[in-house]
Design an enzyme around this catalytic site. Sequence first.
Site, PDB file in Angstrom:
ATOM      1  N   GLY A  58       2.374  25.204  18.027  1.00  0.00           N
ATOM      2  CA  GLY A  58       2.389  26.441  17.597  1.00  0.00           C
ATOM      3  C   GLY A  58       3.459  27.342  18.370  1.00  0.00           C
ATOM      4  O   GLY A  58       3.691  28.396  17.940  1.00  0.00           O
TER       5      GLY A  58
ATOM      6  N   GLY B 106       4.194  16.594  19.460  1.00  0.00           N
ATOM      7  CA  GLY B 106       3.116  17.526  19.433  1.00  0.00           C
ATOM      8  C   GLY B 106       3.531  19.021  18.978  1.00  0.00           C
ATOM      9  O   GLY B 106       4.656  19.283  19.679  1.00  0.00           O
ATOM     10  N   LEU B 107       2.833  19.438  17.761  1.00  0.00           N
ATOM     11  CA  LEU B 107       3.135  20.742  17.457  1.00  0.00           C
ATOM     12  C   LEU B 107       1.980  21.904  18.030  1.00  0.00           C
ATOM     13  O   LEU B 107       1.114  21.911  17.868  1.00  0.00           O
ATOM     14  CB  LEU B 107       2.970  20.633  15.952  1.00  0.00           C
ATOM     15  CG  LEU B 107       3.458  21.956  15.191  1.00  0.00           C
ATOM     16  CD1 LEU B 107       5.226  21.729  15.537  1.00  0.00           C
ATOM     17  CD2 LEU B 107       3.214  21.751  13.698  1.00  0.00           C
TER      18      LEU B 107
ATOM     19  N   CYS C 104      43.478   9.497  21.445  1.00  0.00           N
ATOM     20  CA  CYS C 104      42.777  10.779  21.880  1.00  0.00           C
ATOM     21  C   CYS C 104      43.142  11.270  22.997  1.00  0.00           C
ATOM     22  O   CYS C 104      44.090  12.280  23.093  1.00  0.00           O
ATOM     23  CB  CYS C 104      41.291  10.016  22.226  1.00  0.00           C
ATOM     24  SG  CYS C 104      40.014  11.146  22.508  1.00  0.00           S
TER      25      CYS C 104
ATOM     26  N   ASN D  58      -1.713  20.505  34.898  1.00  0.00           N
ATOM     27  CA  ASN D  58      -0.944  19.329  34.557  1.00  0.00           C
ATOM     28  C   ASN D  58      -1.728  18.177  33.897  1.00  0.00           C
ATOM     29  O   ASN D  58      -1.221  17.368  33.202  1.00  0.00           O
ATOM     30  CB  ASN D  58      -0.179  18.850  35.889  1.00  0.00           C
ATOM     31  CG  ASN D  58       0.917  19.547  36.170  1.00  0.00           C
ATOM     32  OD1 ASN D  58       1.644  20.434  35.587  1.00  0.00           O
ATOM     33  ND2 ASN D  58       1.346  19.626  37.445  1.00  0.00           N
TER      34      ASN D  58
ATOM     35  N   GLU E 194      39.018   5.738  17.457  1.00  0.00           N
ATOM     36  CA  GLU E 194      39.104   5.011  18.869  1.00  0.00           C
ATOM     37  C   GLU E 194      37.977   4.057  19.057  1.00  0.00           C
ATOM     38  O   GLU E 194      36.867   4.400  18.690  1.00  0.00           O
ATOM     39  CB  GLU E 194      38.985   6.258  19.902  1.00  0.00           C
ATOM     40  CG  GLU E 194      39.119   5.734  21.396  1.00  0.00           C
ATOM     41  CD  GLU E 194      39.199   6.741  22.307  1.00  0.00           C
ATOM     42  OE1 GLU E 194      39.451   6.382  23.424  1.00  0.00           O
ATOM     43  OE2 GLU E 194      38.739   7.906  22.052  1.00  0.00           O
TER      44      GLU E 194
ATOM     45  N   ASP F   7       9.001  26.199  20.424  1.00  0.00           N
ATOM     46  CA  ASP F   7      10.169  25.093  20.723  1.00  0.00           C
ATOM     47  C   ASP F   7       9.911  23.474  19.692  1.00  0.00           C
ATOM     48  O   ASP F   7      10.577  23.025  19.123  1.00  0.00           O
ATOM     49  CB  ASP F   7       9.811  24.594  22.187  1.00  0.00           C
ATOM     50  CG  ASP F   7      10.747  25.547  23.019  1.00  0.00           C
ATOM     51  OD1 ASP F   7      11.713  25.863  22.918  1.00  0.00           O
ATOM     52  OD2 ASP F   7       9.902  25.744  24.265  1.00  0.00           O
ATOM     53  N   SER F   8       8.389  23.398  19.663  1.00  0.00           N
ATOM     54  CA  SER F   8       8.169  22.390  18.828  1.00  0.00           C
ATOM     55  C   SER F   8       8.227  22.802  17.432  1.00  0.00           C
ATOM     56  O   SER F   8       8.507  21.926  16.674  1.00  0.00           O
ATOM     57  CB  SER F   8       6.505  22.220  19.215  1.00  0.00           C
ATOM     58  OG  SER F   8       5.723  23.181  18.640  1.00  0.00           O
TER      59      SER F   8
ATOM     60  N   LYS G 272      45.945   3.006  25.576  1.00  0.00           N
ATOM     61  CA  LYS G 272      45.737   4.188  25.883  1.00  0.00           C
ATOM     62  C   LYS G 272      46.260   4.605  27.320  1.00  0.00           C
ATOM     63  O   LYS G 272      45.923   3.687  27.953  1.00  0.00           O
ATOM     64  CB  LYS G 272      44.085   4.516  25.805  1.00  0.00           C
ATOM     65  CG  LYS G 272      43.654   5.855  25.983  1.00  0.00           C
ATOM     66  CD  LYS G 272      42.295   6.188  25.607  1.00  0.00           C
ATOM     67  CE  LYS G 272      42.102   7.680  25.920  1.00  0.00           C
ATOM     68  NZ  LYS G 272      40.540   7.923  25.417  1.00  0.00           N
TER      69      LYS G 272
END
Length: 557
Positions: A298, A295-296, A154, A378, A49, A301-302, A118
């Site tokens: 530990g 940013g890692l 589609c 923050n 498409e 998530d990262s 369509k």
Amino acid sequence: MSAEPADQLLIALAQLNPIVGDIAGNADKARAARKLAAEQGADLILFTELFIAGYPPEDLVLKPAFQAACRTAIEELAAETADGGPAMLIGLPWVDKGKLHNAVALLEEGRVATLRYKVDLPNYGPFDEKRVFVPGPMPGPIPFRGVRIGVPICEDIWSQDVIECLTETGSELLLIPNGSPYRRTVYDERMNVAVARVVESGLPLAYLNQAGGQDELVFDGGSFVLNADRSLAIQLPNFQERVRITRWERWADGWRCEEGARAPLITEDEADYAACVTGLRDYVEKNRFPGVVLGLSGGVDSALVAAMAVDALGADRVHCVMLPYRYTSGESLADAAAVAQALGVRYDIVPIAEGVEALEHVLAPVFGNRGPDVTEENLQSRVRGTLLMSISNKFGSMVVTTGNKSEMSTGYATLYGDMNGGYNPLKDLYKTQVFRLCHLRNRWKPADALGPDGMVIPANVITKPPTAELRENQKDQDSLPPYDVLDAILERLVERELPVADIVAEGFEPVLVARVERMLNIAEYKRRQAAPGVKVTTRNFGRDRRYPITNRFRETV
């Protein structure tokens, strides 16, 4: 059946990954696919498409210059079909009598032989085609070398009307170009719809779907062919580009596709992981970033984002940075280093104490004698965000942010801090699924992943209690309910839109449900400013779920 077929057609299915707005590049991709199909003797090649424009083009398709460029490209491709090679069925925007249509063109014998528009324009979830296109009239089949081919586009197969019209006007087989984005439930839904149309029409069909990522959407391919007896003749893999030849024969009772390769589809968590990798890869590649930086911490998530980034781009294009402060534990430092080592990425440690303390010093006259609170927490996050953006500015890599859907739902994130970034592959994954995908990645990876095999996320990263480490001994569940409970409530509020009273009736604590619903509502202003991210659920934030920021409606428990 009769003993011998009356006629044959070789039809190539081009499951490809176009780029929105790259008209010349998409045309060249079509040329390359046609050349490959010609080498295999194809009579016709089907594209997805709006292929020449890329899908979805959104308001770009309203620009007259864009419409004209698409038409020029199609006319040039049409002229090339005078070479006697395969004809082309290809999607494009087309203006007819001042009306813009989502169209498919048959390019044959050096010309645009015919067009179909369509009819059923979707206007829900991630789709808003009624905003830009005008629906076409009910279509008849396209005549091609003595065969009447129905070409519903589609959404046209998601109700009976268009297929009924094509059947009544003599269609002998159906070729369906699609731009159908991934969501976890999509495979059963597509197949059920396709089987229903086969049963109603008595016709075989080829369902061709786009592959690749476009902003928040990922198109998973997974194209297939069903014969009139509902049997699966062909199955293309998902999340991969393919040009596949299909052989069709006309028998006494109609057309039938010869059975061929049926690739196994990856589903559920594996498909979600592959979608996240695909979306991140194509966002980086199509926007021409040299790589990514993140940013890692530990944390889980990262670590998962780092693994996805390496699988998408390769370790040499991923830069991980640990940004420790006084609350960062030795355990986190060790875990981040272990993730970086397992993935083979560049890893730097950039302490943030000087930056945080400088800002606290600058703000002291304004803050006066007010004691520390979430403001100082923050500040840490915002210093980290500023440092990552500075690295991005200096080296050109895109910052990848790592907030999951549980955090995006409840506002458990800092604007201009950990929310900084250009793209977020976890944005539509709840925290409980993040844990599952970490376990998954340690035993499996997608076929085209560039990262290492085996365990890349150490066990301690997954098993330790989640924490933002913005104050002494902080844990996520100081501020949030347990994630298994939180995610269950959020799924009912976000994906299913259940009334609060119904959720309470399922056994959840009334005060807790009210609290989660309040957090969800008041965090809308943050979500509006969040990076785009991959859609994997039925209702992601941004494309699907759109709520007002100023909103005083609250449900009572």
